[in-house]
Motif scaffolding. Structure first.
Motif, PDB file in Angstrom:
ATOM      1  N   ARG A 275     -14.005 -26.889 -60.307  1.00 43.76           N
ATOM      2  CA  ARG A 275     -13.591 -25.643 -60.943  1.00 43.76           C
ATOM      3  C   ARG A 275     -13.959 -24.388 -60.149  1.00 43.76           C
ATOM      4  N   HIS A 276     -14.658 -24.572 -59.046  1.00 40.73           N
ATOM      5  CA  HIS A 276     -15.117 -23.413 -58.287  1.00 40.73           C
ATOM      6  C   HIS A 276     -14.715 -23.568 -56.817  1.00 40.73           C
ATOM      7  N   PRO A 277     -14.477 -22.454 -56.119  1.00 40.99           N
ATOM      8  CA  PRO A 277     -13.923 -22.524 -54.750  1.00 40.99           C
ATOM      9  C   PRO A 277     -14.938 -22.845 -53.662  1.00 40.99           C
ATOM     10  N   HIS A 278     -16.224 -22.918 -54.004  1.00 45.16           N
ATOM     11  CA  HIS A 278     -17.233 -23.121 -52.967  1.00 45.16           C
ATOM     12  C   HIS A 278     -17.232 -24.558 -52.453  1.00 45.16           C
ATOM     13  N   ARG A 279     -17.775 -24.699 -51.246  1.00 48.24           N
ATOM     14  CA  ARG A 279     -17.966 -26.033 -50.659  1.00 48.24           C
ATOM     15  C   ARG A 279     -19.426 -26.443 -50.679  1.00 48.24           C
ATOM     16  N   ILE A 280     -20.304 -25.476 -50.967  1.00 52.31           N
ATOM     17  CA  ILE A 280     -21.742 -25.722 -51.079  1.00 52.31           C
ATOM     18  C   ILE A 280     -22.229 -25.105 -52.381  1.00 52.31           C
ATOM     19  N   PHE A 281     -23.141 -25.793 -53.060  1.00 51.30           N
ATOM     20  CA  PHE A 281     -23.627 -25.330 -54.357  1.00 51.30           C
ATOM     21  C   PHE A 281     -25.148 -25.412 -54.417  1.00 51.30           C
ATOM     22  N   PRO A 282     -25.802 -24.436 -55.064  1.00 50.85           N
ATOM     23  CA  PRO A 282     -27.241 -24.539 -55.291  1.00 50.85           C
ATOM     24  C   PRO A 282     -27.547 -25.644 -56.300  1.00 50.85           C
ATOM     25  N   VAL A 283     -28.710 -26.254 -56.136  1.00 51.00           N
ATOM     26  CA  VAL A 283     -29.189 -27.271 -57.073  1.00 51.00           C
ATOM     27  C   VAL A 283     -30.524 -26.792 -57.647  1.00 51.00           C
ATOM     28  N   LEU A 284     -30.634 -26.772 -58.976  1.00 51.65           N
ATOM     29  CA  LEU A 284     -31.832 -26.290 -59.652  1.00 51.65           C
ATOM     30  C   LEU A 284     -32.547 -27.439 -60.340  1.00 51.65           C
ATOM     31  N   ASP A 285     -33.859 -27.230 -60.617  1.00 53.81           N
ATOM     32  CA  ASP A 285     -34.537 -28.175 -61.495  1.00 53.81           C
ATOM     33  C   ASP A 285     -34.324 -27.696 -62.925  1.00 53.81           C
ATOM     34  N   LEU A 286     -34.884 -28.390 -63.889  1.00 53.98           N
ATOM     35  CA  LEU A 286     -34.620 -28.058 -65.287  1.00 53.98           C
ATOM     36  C   LEU A 286     -35.286 -26.752 -65.719  1.00 53.98           C
ATOM     37  N   ASP A 287     -36.196 -26.231 -64.901  1.00 53.47           N
ATOM     38  CA  ASP A 287     -36.808 -24.931 -65.191  1.00 53.47           C
ATOM     39  C   ASP A 287     -36.065 -23.783 -64.532  1.00 53.47           C
ATOM     40  N   GLY A 288     -34.960 -24.103 -63.855  1.00 53.01           N
ATOM     41  CA  GLY A 288     -34.150 -23.068 -63.229  1.00 53.01           C
ATOM     42  C   GLY A 288     -34.582 -22.671 -61.844  1.00 53.01           C
ATOM     43  N   ARG A 289     -35.506 -23.414 -61.237  1.00 50.22           N
ATOM     44  CA  ARG A 289     -35.952 -23.103 -59.881  1.00 50.22           C
ATOM     45  C   ARG A 289     -35.043 -23.785 -58.862  1.00 50.22           C
ATOM     46  N   LEU A 290     -34.753 -23.075 -57.778  1.00 49.58           N
ATOM     47  CA  LEU A 290     -33.909 -23.633 -56.711  1.00 49.58           C
ATOM     48  C   LEU A 290     -34.664 -24.744 -55.996  1.00 49.58           C
ATOM     49  N   VAL A 291     -34.041 -25.924 -55.901  1.00 45.46           N
ATOM     50  CA  VAL A 291     -34.682 -27.048 -55.212  1.00 45.46           C
ATOM     51  C   VAL A 291     -33.895 -27.531 -54.009  1.00 45.46           C
ATOM     52  N   GLY A 292     -32.666 -27.031 -53.831  1.00 46.34           N
ATOM     53  CA  GLY A 292     -31.885 -27.454 -52.670  1.00 46.34           C
ATOM     54  C   GLY A 292     -30.439 -27.022 -52.757  1.00 46.34           C
ATOM     55  N   LEU A 293     -29.649 -27.510 -51.816  1.00 50.48           N
ATOM     56  CA  LEU A 293     -28.209 -27.261 -51.776  1.00 50.48           C
ATOM     57  C   LEU A 293     -27.482 -28.579 -51.632  1.00 50.48           C
ATOM     58  N   VAL A 294     -26.311 -28.665 -52.227  1.00 54.92           N
ATOM     59  CA  VAL A 294     -25.493 -29.860 -52.075  1.00 54.92           C
ATOM     60  C   VAL A 294     -24.095 -29.442 -51.638  1.00 54.92           C
ATOM     61  N   SER A 295     -23.516 -30.184 -50.711  1.00 55.60           N
ATOM     62  CA  SER A 295     -22.190 -29.856 -50.191  1.00 55.60           C
ATOM     63  C   SER A 295     -21.170 -30.891 -50.654  1.00 55.60           C
ATOM     64  N   LEU A 296     -19.910 -30.488 -50.654  1.00 53.29           N
ATOM     65  CA  LEU A 296     -18.840 -31.433 -50.993  1.00 53.29           C
ATOM     66  C   LEU A 296     -18.807 -32.580 -49.991  1.00 53.29           C
ATOM     67  N   THR A 297     -19.163 -32.287 -48.732  1.00 52.53           N
ATOM     68  CA  THR A 297     -19.182 -33.338 -47.714  1.00 52.53           C
ATOM     69  C   THR A 297     -20.185 -34.426 -48.080  1.00 52.53           C
ATOM     70  N   ARG A 298     -21.373 -34.009 -48.512  1.00 53.64           N
ATOM     71  CA  ARG A 298     -22.380 -34.996 -48.916  1.00 53.64           C
ATOM     72  C   ARG A 298     -21.931 -35.769 -50.149  1.00 53.64           C
ATOM     73  N   LEU A 299     -21.319 -35.055 -51.088  1.00 56.68           N
ATOM     74  CA  LEU A 299     -20.863 -35.723 -52.309  1.00 56.68           C
ATOM     75  C   LEU A 299     -19.783 -36.753 -51.995  1.00 56.68           C
ATOM     76  N   ALA A 300     -18.918 -36.439 -51.039  1.00 50.66           N
ATOM     77  CA  ALA A 300     -17.825 -37.354 -50.699  1.00 50.66           C
ATOM     78  C   ALA A 300     -18.336 -38.656 -50.098  1.00 50.66           C
ATOM     79  N   LYS A 301     -19.556 -38.630 -49.560  1.00 53.49           N
ATOM     80  CA  LYS A 301     -20.121 -39.839 -48.972  1.00 53.49           C
ATOM     81  C   LYS A 301     -20.642 -40.816 -50.018  1.00 53.49           C
ATOM     82  N   VAL A 302     -20.746 -40.349 -51.255  1.00 52.47           N
ATOM     83  CA  VAL A 302     -21.171 -41.238 -52.343  1.00 52.47           C
ATOM     84  C   VAL A 302     -19.936 -41.975 -52.858  1.00 52.47           C
ATOM     85  N   SER A 303     -19.980 -43.277 -52.839  1.00 50.49           N
ATOM     86  CA  SER A 303     -18.813 -44.059 -53.271  1.00 50.49           C
ATOM     87  C   SER A 303     -18.532 -43.815 -54.747  1.00 50.49           C
ATOM     88  N   SER A 304     -17.277 -43.943 -55.128  1.00 47.01           N
ATOM     89  CA  SER A 304     -16.871 -43.667 -56.508  1.00 47.01           C
ATOM     90  C   SER A 304     -17.601 -44.550 -57.507  1.00 47.01           C
TER      91      SER A 304
END
Length: 394
Positions: A275-304
């Protein structure tokens, strides 16, 4: 330019290499061992040529590093912070964090590298003369003579008056002193650099077509790099002028689309990524702290079949490898990091407040050219907790 491998520190300055260095070093060793050394010193075993070629290539790399250290140490003398030195296919790059305080400092910083290279050429030439007089053998003389010639060429070529070459920085420093306008001086050096790049491309093309010499390809590549880098420098000058006073928080995209470390890849793709145009997204923990970034490229490497049970924490790059920005930082201080990547998180008081993309920087520049100062109300460093979370999964 990102470093592929770290070599350590010299005088407290981080030293690294780009992967292209390994390619050019292989080509250099091959050329030395098969053409240059045998041509100047006949009668040695093949293994000897290759061994000496490795040593000569290593000395050449050290000479490149010395060239960049010359820039870096003089810059540091004038209070300019040096973030690191990166060696790559076409030479080296000193990453300076800040601007020289005056034209004289700019001039001396620019001249330091070529002076070191020309001094190195003299040292190697003297070494070749001593080796010849002492009967050290033609192989040593040939290797040292080649290093002298190459360092001389490196020093002279870098003094050509066009950005991004050192000569272009010399030209900009002189014009800055004469005109008392650094931005205008840098723009002029950038224009000269673009002309110089075009001339190098033309010369390489003529060498390739008329002399059937493949070395013309290298000249064309070098010309393309000079023209591209000169254009980039001219763009940087324009951005500094138009975006003066604009802060990261004024242009960032907020709220930021993000995911949670405990969220499954399948859910994140379905509810956020699609739903969003970005190719990279921030990843937060449940307290709202930034813990990393995830890219569509990395996600595509995970098998369906694995996406339901794979969490974002398993595929995201950790936060310690992530560049983050404060919303109160001047945009021009952050622009190089943003333009070199695709998305940079903005964090205040430990919370994600938004993201900045190259598109945000381009939009801010276009608005500034219209006489409009971009303001999304996020420049205050106290702003926090502004993000668009995906569904939480406890």
């Amino acid at each position: 330019m990102r470093q592929t491998a770290r070599l350590g520190r010299l005088a407290g300055i981080p030293i690294g290499v780009h992967w292209s260095v390994f390619v050019i070093m292989l080509l250099l060793v091959q050329g030395l061992a098969s053409v240059i050394l045998p041509g100047g010193a006949r009668g040695y075993a093949t293994a000897v040529y290759w061994g000496v070629a490795v040593v000569v290539a290593a000395l050449f790399l050290a000479a490149l590093l010395a060239h960049e250290l010359g820039h870096a140490l003089v810059a540091r003398h004038y209070g300019v912070r040096v973030r690191g030195i990166t060696l790559w296919m076409l030479g080296g790059m000193s990453e300076l964090d800040g601007e020289p305080p005056h034209a004289r400092a700019d001039l001396l910083i620019a001249l330091a590298g070529p002076v070191v290279s020309l001094a190195g050429a003299g040292v190697f030439a003297a070494g070749a003369a001593v080796a010849s007089a002492s009967g050290a053998g033609p192989l040593a003389v040939t290797g040292l003579a080649w290093l002298a010639v190459v360092n001389g060429i490196l020093g002279v070529f870098n003094l050509l008056p066009g950005a991004p070459l050192d000569g272009g920085r010399v030209l900009a420093a002189v014009l800055w002193w004469v005109w008392r306008d650094r931005a205008a001086a840098r723009r002029a050096a950038g224009r000269v650099g673009m002309v110089l790049g075009a001339l190098l491309i033309t010369a390489g093309l003529l060498e390739l077509l008329l002399a059937a010499n493949l070395s013309g390809l290298w000249l064309m590549v070098l010309g393309w790099f000079v023209a591209s880098a000169a254009r980039a420098e001219a763009t940087d000058v324009m951005l500094r002028k138009t975006l003066a006073g604009v802060r990261v928080g004024d242009v960032m995209t907020a709220p930021a689309a993000c995911g949670y470390s405990s969220q499954s890849v399948a859910d994140f793709v379905a509810t956020v990524a699609r739903r969003h145009p970005h190719r990279i997204f921030p990843v937060l923990d449940l307290d709202g702290r930034l813990v990393g970034l995830v890219s569509l490229t990395r996600l595509a490497k995970v098998s369906s079949t694995d996406r339901e049970r794979t969490r974002l924490a398993d595929v995201s790059a950790p936060v310690d490898r992530t560049r983050v920005l404060d919303p109160a930082v001047p945009l021009m201080d952050a622009a190089p990091a943003v333009l070199a990547g695709r998305l940079v998180p903005v964090v205040a008081n430990g919370r994600l407040t938004g993201v900045v993309t190259p598109g945000d920087v381009a939009r801010a520049n276009e608005l500034a050219q219209l006489g409009i100062t971009p303001d999304r109300g996020g420049g205050d460093a106290a702003t926090s907790g502004t993000y668009a979370p995906a569904n939480r999964h406890e």
